[in-house]
Design a protein around this motif. Structure first.
Motif, mmCIF file in Angstrom:
data_model
loop_
_atom_site.group_PDB
_atom_site.id
_atom_site.type_symbol
_atom_site.label_atom_id
_atom_site.label_comp_id
_atom_site.label_asym_id
_atom_site.label_seq_id
_atom_site.Cartn_x
_atom_site.Cartn_y
_atom_site.Cartn_z
ATOM 1 N N LEU A 452 -5.171 32.949 72.068
ATOM 2 C CA LEU A 452 -5.869 33.162 72.907
ATOM 3 C C LEU A 452 -5.008 34.871 72.394
ATOM 4 C CD1 LEU A 452 -7.341 32.699 76.435
ATOM 5 C CD2 LEU A 452 -8.925 33.103 75.130
ATOM 6 N N ALA A 453 -4.085 35.091 72.391
ATOM 7 C CA ALA A 453 -2.940 35.861 71.453
ATOM 8 C C ALA A 453 -2.918 35.483 70.355
ATOM 9 C CB ALA A 453 -2.006 35.333 72.349
ATOM 10 N N PRO A 454 -3.780 35.329 69.440
ATOM 11 C CA PRO A 454 -3.829 35.101 67.765
ATOM 12 C C PRO A 454 -2.709 36.088 66.740
ATOM 13 C CG PRO A 454 -6.024 36.800 67.907
ATOM 14 C CD PRO A 454 -5.051 36.074 69.810
ATOM 15 N N SER A 455 -2.914 37.339 68.272
ATOM 16 C CA SER A 455 -2.170 38.401 66.859
ATOM 17 C C SER A 455 -0.421 38.301 67.145
ATOM 18 C CB SER A 455 -2.197 39.692 67.501
ATOM 19 O OG SER A 455 -1.597 40.145 68.248
ATOM 20 N N PHE A 456 -0.068 37.563 68.514
ATOM 21 C CA PHE A 456 1.744 37.121 68.535
ATOM 22 C C PHE A 456 2.060 35.521 67.659
ATOM 23 C CE2 PHE A 456 3.589 33.680 71.149
ATOM 24 C CZ PHE A 456 5.062 34.603 71.189
ATOM 25 N N THR A 457 0.869 34.793 67.978
ATOM 26 C CA THR A 457 1.154 33.735 67.262
ATOM 27 C C THR A 457 1.740 33.678 65.991
ATOM 28 O OG1 THR A 457 -0.424 32.379 68.628
ATOM 29 C CG2 THR A 457 -0.312 31.347 67.123
ATOM 30 N N GLY A 458 0.667 34.405 65.261
ATOM 31 C CA GLY A 458 0.423 34.770 63.569
ATOM 32 C C GLY A 458 1.958 35.449 63.297
ATOM 33 N N HIS A 459 2.587 36.193 64.217
ATOM 34 C CA HIS A 459 3.350 37.149 63.804
ATOM 35 C C HIS A 459 4.648 36.872 64.013
ATOM 36 C CE1 HIS A 459 5.953 40.444 62.490
ATOM 37 N NE2 HIS A 459 6.251 41.337 63.323
ATOM 38 N N VAL A 460 4.166 36.061 65.475
ATOM 39 C CA VAL A 460 6.421 35.586 65.514
ATOM 40 C C VAL A 460 6.061 33.688 65.090
ATOM 41 C CG1 VAL A 460 7.524 34.596 67.407
ATOM 42 C CG2 VAL A 460 6.082 37.284 67.742
ATOM 43 N N LEU A 461 5.156 33.177 65.221
ATOM 44 C CA LEU A 461 4.941 31.861 64.739
ATOM 45 C C LEU A 461 5.003 31.674 63.090
ATOM 46 C CD1 LEU A 461 3.938 30.300 68.297
ATOM 47 C CD2 LEU A 461 6.469 30.335 67.474
ATOM 48 N N ILE A 462 3.942 32.263 62.806
ATOM 49 C CA ILE A 462 3.489 31.203 61.548
ATOM 50 C C ILE A 462 3.955 31.923 60.343
ATOM 51 C CG2 ILE A 462 1.138 31.128 60.429
ATOM 52 C CD1 ILE A 462 0.224 30.431 62.997
ATOM 53 N N GLU A 463 4.607 33.464 61.017
ATOM 54 C CA GLU A 463 4.891 33.788 59.750
ATOM 55 C C GLU A 463 5.830 33.581 58.958
ATOM 56 O OE1 GLU A 463 3.620 38.730 59.826
ATOM 57 O OE2 GLU A 463 6.207 39.284 58.717
ATOM 58 N N PRO A 464 7.527 33.267 60.133
ATOM 59 C CA PRO A 464 8.323 33.319 59.610
ATOM 60 C C PRO A 464 8.275 32.330 58.802
ATOM 61 C CG PRO A 464 8.653 34.609 61.413
ATOM 62 C CD PRO A 464 7.415 34.208 61.425
ATOM 63 N N ALA A 465 7.680 31.043 58.572
ATOM 64 C CA ALA A 465 7.026 29.544 57.956
ATOM 65 C C ALA A 465 6.579 29.476 57.293
ATOM 66 C CB ALA A 465 6.729 29.028 59.664
ATOM 67 N N VAL A 466 5.599 30.325 56.952
ATOM 68 C CA VAL A 466 4.589 30.624 56.090
ATOM 69 C C VAL A 466 5.545 31.596 54.622
ATOM 70 C CG1 VAL A 466 3.089 32.011 54.825
ATOM 71 C CG2 VAL A 466 2.619 30.389 57.126
ATOM 72 N N SER A 467 6.586 32.110 55.088
ATOM 73 C CA SER A 467 7.230 32.206 54.151
ATOM 74 C C SER A 467 8.208 31.744 53.795
ATOM 75 C CB SER A 467 8.033 34.273 55.337
ATOM 76 O OG SER A 467 7.403 35.109 55.353
ATOM 77 N N ALA A 468 9.438 31.289 54.582
ATOM 78 C CA ALA A 468 9.795 29.972 54.281
ATOM 79 C C ALA A 468 8.949 28.817 53.224
ATOM 80 C CB ALA A 468 10.017 29.183 55.516
ATOM 81 N N VAL A 469 7.786 28.750 53.397
ATOM 82 C CA VAL A 469 6.856 28.000 52.869
ATOM 83 C C VAL A 469 7.249 28.331 51.284
ATOM 84 C CG1 VAL A 469 5.163 26.358 52.537
ATOM 85 C CG2 VAL A 469 6.159 26.739 55.185
ATOM 86 N N ARG A 470 6.844 29.499 51.234
ATOM 87 C CA ARG A 470 6.746 30.200 50.142
ATOM 88 C C ARG A 470 7.417 31.155 49.298
ATOM 89 N NH1 ARG A 470 3.020 33.561 49.550
ATOM 90 N NH2 ARG A 470 2.298 33.094 47.308
ATOM 91 N N GLY A 471 8.718 30.877 49.912
ATOM 92 C CA GLY A 471 9.838 30.912 49.220
ATOM 93 C C GLY A 471 9.891 32.783 49.494
ATOM 94 N N LEU A 472 8.683 32.986 49.515
ATOM 95 C CA LEU A 472 9.023 35.046 49.595
ATOM 96 C C LEU A 472 7.796 35.476 51.095
ATOM 97 C CD1 LEU A 472 5.629 35.972 48.218
ATOM 98 C CD2 LEU A 472 7.041 33.781 46.678
ATOM 99 N N PRO A 473 8.111 36.854 51.867
ATOM 100 C CA PRO A 473 7.567 37.288 52.291
ATOM 101 C C PRO A 473 6.195 37.086 52.511
ATOM 102 C CG PRO A 473 9.390 38.945 51.567
ATOM 103 C CD PRO A 473 9.084 37.431 50.497
ATOM 104 N N SER A 474 5.636 36.756 53.519
ATOM 105 C CA SER A 474 4.298 36.594 53.765
ATOM 106 C C SER A 474 3.857 37.350 54.540
ATOM 107 C CB SER A 474 3.608 35.529 52.930
ATOM 108 O OG SER A 474 4.347 35.289 52.077
ATOM 109 N N PRO A 475 2.862 38.532 55.328
ATOM 110 C CA PRO A 475 3.065 38.759 56.153
ATOM 111 C C PRO A 475 1.568 38.203 56.821
ATOM 112 C CG PRO A 475 2.275 40.516 54.544
ATOM 113 C CD PRO A 475 3.380 39.097 54.260
#
Lengths: 762, 133
Positions: A452-475
């Motif tokens: 229900l809160a996709p923007s929070f989930t995406g920004h707070v939980l998923i974005e840092p992990a995605v950036s770490a997996v790819r090794g570069l900042p990924s909004p």
């Protein structure tokens, strides 16, 4: 089971172990939650303590978006699982042991996802293997649990060994044991890359139950349900996924990485979802969908695109939440009704509305319906698969099919037991305590809240992990509604297909069952065959090398000396006669004659006593030689050893029957023995002659002689070396002496009376 | 095997051998000898006594189980090493103190440990073999 064992108060130890475990889990969650704000801006935290400063490995930990996400899942689900299992195992006599194992496992997992040093990572990796072995085999009185635990241990440990070599190669190529210090560009072009890739993938695939190593995971359902909920949702099996995500910037981006992960992941996903449909045991059905989920994760980690990483990380959260909630629900069903067999269950919804609610919400996420996080995850998966290079059509087909099957399984788990027709007669139910309900309700609720809160989930939980997996900042920005597009159409297809599969479950199960029965081999059977093969090999090897004949052992040992040393001497043509040196005094020649005479008597005499005495003469002769060549310490020791040898050999051998009849060796046997003896003597003599031609380096000896009085306060250099300069060696040697004496003592004293030699001389 | 001559001679010889073994161990630091040789000599003495009087008599004389003697020896050697650690040096560092009669140091304790391990181990073995009959 007693009327209601849950009325009994928990023991002090049980409450303490639960409390400590939950406190540790919450501490991890809170600490990482506080650090999350910093991680959002792309920074990460490193701490390191020295460990083996001379060798390189250090106690280095690294908190970035990926590890933070894992810590939140491991700690959050861990706390709820610990609370749940304190009630689930309440009546179990070993509840404290279970809670401690769970806590240790949780700590190992936390260490694994936080380790920056590859050696440290490996240590935690193996710790999760060992603690999961203990957890899977928790009910160790059941043979099935023991087998499953050992199977999980052997499969993941063999992969772990491969991983260790892979990590060492990585550290070698990267020039550091710290992952954060690697230059990620140097690996894929390095000649070691294929070897590293194979070894690391072996480790990750065994741990994360990818085909062909998938068979251990369903068997591991022998564990108590909270353990399965924990191990197979967010933790143990995700360790391999974590490793792949962590190493994706380093090893990913090549064709080998992409195709291996995509093919293996897709095959595993399809196989797991097909298997899941066939199960009637709810827990096994969930276990098979875990195999499917792991396959999906591996598949998406194969690609290094931002979309695939986003899909992987989102599905990671989705899967961890719905899978742990549903495992816990199945535990409640089992606990309440005494069975997990879906054919015996139905109509529980009215009696257990809160359990039904948790199951329903979690299953909606599992089925991928809006507005749950599972829906977003599935849309992302389709979008990413459509964009993947390679064979998008094939991948999309695999995904739709797997998801439709999982949709059907979700109905099977969350609809059938609660709202299906009740069994006749209805089962008596034990109500579940609130501590057991809290976990599934909360976790399933999170799946809804995150959706229900996709923007929070995406920004707070998923974005840092995605950036770490790819090794570069990924909004990352998530949303529930993507518009009328291909993924939405695929979602609709999935739902329709899933409903159809659920309806036609019986014939489908029969068909797939018939196919599965014809498979020439399965992983489980291959595992059994490997174990049987190993045991056969061990038996043959033992029969050959340790047949039980002392003569055989001696002959083998001596023949090995002849072949090994003689071979080396022959290859190097090291046959030399030393020139110069000291002349041999006539007394030494006399002693040599004495030794030869002793040898001759020992080899031809028919009396044991004479043979032992003759060997004693040989020993005394050798001691005399030491004395002649001015080594009094060695001579004294040798004399004592020889004396004791004669005593011990007499005591041991003289009570055996006299040497006659079948006790005597055949003529051919004696000839062989003589030949072997002569060969050993010649080889050792040749070796000593060769050694004599090499000039001795006097440096070390001189140093000891100079330092003996100054540093060691003694004039006897030999003794000073033994008790001071090289005292550690001596300590090791006397330990061996003591252990060997104790072992011989035990063999002599503890042998059962029947095997003791008969015949009393008195 | 009961022989009056052996049994009489053994009593005297065992005492001599034990005394000699301690002498050999103590002088080992400066003259040929040491704990290993000393332990072997003492073990020879007990082996002689076993042959003359039997295992039971030796156990009675020893009072302590020879296995414990070996264990005590290991403890001595370990303690000699730990004294160095306790003094802030490395494990097994030789430390010496000056006494009016000469120097005494941790290597002596270490050598005593070697002596006891060899003595205890060999005597335990000889006794076990003898008692098997």
């Amino acid at each position: 089971m007693a009327a209601d064992p849950h009325d009994a108060p928990a023991s002090r130890a049980a409450r303490l172990s639960t409390g400590v475990g939950i406190a540790l889990a919450l501490a991890a969650v809170v600490a990482v939650g506080r650090a999350q704000a910093g991680l959002l801006s792309g920074s990460s935290r490193l701490v390191a303590w020295t460990w083996f400063p001379d060798l390189g490995p250090s106690l280095a930990f690294h908190l970035d978006g990926l590890s933070a996400l894992f810590v939140l899942l491991i700690g959050g689900i861990g706390a709820l699982v610990l609370l749940y299992s304190s009630r689930y195992l309440h009546a179990h006599p070993d509840v404290v042991r279970g809670q401690i194992f769970l806590t240790l496992f949780m700590l190992s997992m936390l260490g694994l996802v936080l380790a920056d040093d590859v050696i440290l990572l490996f240590v935690f990796w193996e710790l999760t293997t060992i603690t999961s072995y203990l957890l899977i085999g928790f009910e160790n009185e059941k043979p099935g649990a023991r087998r499953a635990a050992l199977q999980a241990l052997l499969v993941t440990c063999s992969g772990g060994l491969a991983l260790l070599v892979g990590l060492l190669l990585l550290a070698h190529v990267g020039g550091s044991f710290r992952i954060s210090e690697w230059d990620v560009g140097v690996f894929t072009a390095h000649p070691f890359y294929p070897a590293i890739l194979i070894l690391v993938l072996l480790g990750a695939f065994t741990k994360s139950a990818q085909i062909p190593f998938h068979f251990w995971l369903p068997n591991a359902m022998a564990a108590p349900t909270p353990v399965s909920a924990y191990l197979h949702s967010a933790t143990m099996v995700k360790a391999g996924v974590y490793l792949l995500a962590r190493l994706q910037p380093t090893l990913g981006g090549t064709d080998a990485w992409f195709y291996t992960l995509t093919v293996v992941g897709a095959a595993t996903a399809l196989w797991g979802s097909l298997q899941a449909l066939r199960q009637t045991d709810l827990k096994l059905a969930l276990a098979q969908t875990t195999v499917m989920g792991l396959g999906i994760l591996v598949l998406f980690l194969g690609s290094n695109s931002a979309l695939a990483a986003k899909a992987a990380v989102t599905f990671l959260i989705v899967h961890a939440l719905y899978k742990s909630a549903l495992f816990l629900v199945v535990g409640i069903i089992d606990h309440a009704s005494g069975t997990r067999d879906v054919t015996l269950l139905g109509g529980l919804g009215r009696a257990m509305p809160r359990t039904a609610l948790a199951a329903g919400v979690a299953a909606l996420s599992m089925a991928g319906l809006p507005p749950l996080l599972g829906f977003i995850g599935k849309e992302l998966a389709y979008e990413s698969a459509l964009a993947l290079a390679g064979w998008p059509f094939l991948l999309v087909t695999v995904l739709v099919l797997s998801n439709a099957l999982v949709f059907a399984v979700a109905l099977l788990v969350a609809y059938q037991p609660f709202w299906g027709p009740p069994p006749d007669p209805p089962r008596t139910l034990h109500p579940a305590p609130f501590a057991m309900l809290l976990g599934p309700l909360l976790i399933a609720g999170l799946g809804l809240a995150f959706g229900l809160a996709p923007s929070f989930t995406g920004h707070v939980l998923i974005e840092p992990a995605v950036s770490a997996v790819r090794g570069l900042p990924s909004p990352v920005s998530l949303s529930l509604w993507h518009g009328w597009n291909a993924p939405l159409a695929l979602s609709l297809v999935t739902i329709v297909l899933g409903l159809g599969i659920y309806r036609l479950r019986a014939p489908l199960v029969a068909a797939t069952g018939a196919i599965a029965a014809r498979l020439p081999w399965t992983g489980d059977r291959a595992y059994d065959a490997t174990l049987v093969g190993l045991q056969t090999l061990a038996r043959i090897q033992t029969a050959v090398l340790q047949g039980g004949s002392l003569r055989g052992y001696l002959a083998t040992s001596f023949a090995t000396i002849v072949v090994a040393i003689g071979g080396v001497l022959a290859v190097h043509r090291a046959f030399a006669w030393p020139t110069g040196g000291e002349s041999v005094p006539p007394t030494a020649w006399a002693v040599a004659v004495l030794i030869l005479a002793g040898t001759a008597v020992a080899s031809v005499t028919g009396s044991r006593l004479a043979a032992i005495a003759a060997l004693g003469v040989v020993g005394v002769g050798v001691s005399l030689l030491f004395l002649i060549f001015s080594a009094p310490d060695v001579a004294m020791t040798q004399l004592m050893v020889e004396t004791l040898f004669v005593v011990i050999a007499s005591v041991a051998l003289l009570r055996l029957p006299a040497l006659r009849g079948p006790e005597l060796r055949s003529r051919a046997g004696r000839t062989r023995d003589a030949a072997l003896g002569l060969a050993v003597g010649s080889v050792v003599a040749t070796l000593l002659l060769a050694v004599l031609t090499v000039p001795l380096d006097p440096m070390l000896g001189d140093w000891f002689v100079r330092q003996s009085v100054v540093e060691g306060h003694g004039r006897n250099v030999v003794n000073v070396i033994l008790v001071d300069f090289r005292a550690l060696d001596t300590l090791g040697e006397i330990t061996v002496v003591a252990v060997a004496a104790m072992a011989a003592y035990a063999l002599l004293k503890l042998a059962p009376p029947a095997t003791r030699p008969k015949g009393d001389r008195r | 095997m009961s022989s009056l001559i052996l049994s009489t001679a053994a009593r005297l010889l065992v005492a001599l051998l034990l005394l000699f073994s301690i002498f050999v161990m103590l002088r080992g630091h400066n003259e040929p000898g040491g704990g290993f040789i000393g332990g072997l000599i003492a073990a020879t003495g007990f082996a002689l006594y076993v042959m003359a009087e039997g295992a039971g008599a030796v156990r009675a004389v020893l009072r302590i189980d020879p296995r414990k003697v070996a264990g005590l020896g290991l403890a001595c050697a370990l303690a000699a090493g730990l004294i160095g650690v306790a003094a802030g040096e490395t494990f097994l560092r030789g430390l010496w103190i000056e006494l009016p009669s000469g120097k005494v140091g941790t290597p002596l304790l270490f050598d005593l440990g070697v002596y006891l391990v060899v003595l205890g181990g060999v005597v335990a073995l000889v006794l076990a073999l003898e008692e098997q009959r």
